[in-house]
Write an enzyme that holds these catalytic residues in place. Sequence first.
Site, PDB file in Angstrom:
ATOM      1  N   GLY A   1       2.731  -1.149   4.354  1.00 56.63           N
ATOM      2  CA  GLY A   1       2.715   0.273   4.027  1.00 56.63           C
ATOM      3  C   GLY A   1       4.124   0.770   3.773  1.00 56.63           C
ATOM      4  N   GLY A   2       4.716   1.395   4.793  1.00 57.90           N
ATOM      5  CA  GLY A   2       6.037   2.028   4.661  1.00 57.90           C
ATOM      6  C   GLY A   2       7.084   1.172   3.965  1.00 57.90           C
TER       7      GLY A   2
ATOM      8  CD  GLU B   1      -3.072   5.480   6.861  1.00 59.33           C
ATOM      9  OE1 GLU B   1      -3.060   5.517   5.617  1.00 59.33           O
ATOM     10  OE2 GLU B   1      -2.125   5.000   7.533  1.00 59.33           O
TER      11      GLU B   1
ATOM     12  CB  SER C   1       5.025  -1.814  12.158  1.00 58.82           C
ATOM     13  OG  SER C   1       4.622  -0.487  12.439  1.00 58.82           O
TER      14      SER C   1
ATOM     15  CE  LYS D   1      -0.270   3.276   4.796  1.00 55.07           C
ATOM     16  NZ  LYS D   1      -0.215   3.388   6.239  1.00 55.07           N
TER      17      LYS D   1
ATOM     18  CD  GLU E   1      -3.670  -2.727   7.425  1.00 54.72           C
ATOM     19  OE1 GLU E   1      -2.530  -2.929   7.023  1.00 54.72           O
ATOM     20  OE2 GLU E   1      -4.325  -1.715   7.141  1.00 54.72           O
TER      21      GLU E   1
ATOM     22  CG  HIS F   1      -5.956   1.733   5.331  1.00 57.09           C
ATOM     23  ND1 HIS F   1      -5.547   2.710   6.207  1.00 57.09           N
ATOM     24  CD2 HIS F   1      -4.898   0.901   5.172  1.00 57.09           C
ATOM     25  CE1 HIS F   1      -4.288   2.478   6.550  1.00 57.09           C
ATOM     26  NE2 HIS F   1      -3.873   1.388   5.937  1.00 57.09           N
TER      27      HIS F   1
ATOM     28  N   GLY G   1       2.223   2.227  10.886  1.00 60.07           N
ATOM     29  CA  GLY G   1       3.164   3.342  10.769  1.00 60.07           C
ATOM     30  C   GLY G   1       3.879   3.703  12.058  1.00 60.07           C
TER      31      GLY G   1
ATOM     32  CG  ASN H   1      -1.711   1.213   1.445  1.00 60.01           C
ATOM     33  OD1 ASN H   1      -1.783   2.063   0.549  1.00 60.01           O
ATOM     34  ND2 ASN H   1      -2.331   1.347   2.614  1.00 60.01           N
TER      35      ASN H   1
END
Length: 259
Positions: free
Chosen positions: A234-235, A97, A213, A11, A167, A95, A173, A9
Site C-alpha cells: 500500500g503506502g 478496507e 506495512s 488506494k 493481509e 480488501h 497502514g 495498491n
Amino acid sequence: MRTPLVIGNWKMHGTQAVARELAQAVRDGLKRPRGVEVVVCPPFTALPAVAEILKGAAVALGAQNCHWEAQGAFTGETSPAMLAELGCRWVLLGHSERRHAFRETDEEINRKVASAVRHGMRPVLCVGETDEERRQGLTFTVVEGQLRAGWAGLASEDLARCVLAYEPVWAIGTGVNATAGQAAEVHGYLRGLVSELASKELAQSVRILYGGSVKPDNAQALTQEPDIDGVLVGGASLQAQSFITIAKKSAARSGASKE
Ligand code: PGA
C-alpha cells in the site's frame, strides 16, 4: 513453479498528474524485471491514463475493486467488463478496507471473484484477521472462513487464475508488519487449505502474497520464506523508488521461480 508477484495498491491516491508520474517512474525503473511479476492498481479515475503509460511495459495494470454484474442499475459501481476493457488484468477483492469500512460480505466478495474470472481478469482475494481476533487465537479460523467463502463454487480452472493475499488487518497502514515467521505460519495454513479445498497441484501453484506495512527494508525477509510468493504493497507503492526496490528485493534470487 511460482514466480514472485508484487502488487502496488495505490488506494484513493493519485490525481491524473500524480498517477502518470508515478506510473512512468515505475515503468522506467522496472523495464526488464527478472524473477518477479509486477502489477499496479491505481484508482479507477487514473486507470485509462496509467493504461496508456504501461502499454507494452513489463508492469501490468489492476483495479482495486469491482462489482459482480457486467452492467446494470448499480449507481456508483464499476463492472469487471469495464475494467477488462481498460486493460486491467488483475483486480483486488475483499480488501480489509472494503470488508470493514464498506461492509462487504463474504458472499458479495465471492460473486466478485467469480465474475472477475469470467471476465478474464485475475482476482487477488485478500484475507486477514483483526488484532482482536489474533489475540483471541482466531487467526486460522478467520482466514479459513474468508477463503472458503471467497472461493465457494469456483471450478478448478477458475481457481487456477486466482491469487491469495494474507493481509492481517493490524498490519495494514500501521507500520507494524507481521514478522516473516508470523506470516509464514498463516501462508502455510492457507496452502494446506487450498490443497484440501481444491488439489495438491493448485496448492503448489497458487501464489499467496503477504500485505501489511511492507517496506523496502522488510520485503526481502518476508519473500525469502518459501510460502510467501510476493507482496501487496500500500503506502510504500506511492513512492516509485521504494516500490521498485521492493519489487527487486522480492525477485526470486536466481531469477528462477519458487517451487
Ligand atoms: P500498507 O497497505 O502497505 O500501507 O500497509 C497494504 C494494503 O492495504 O494492501
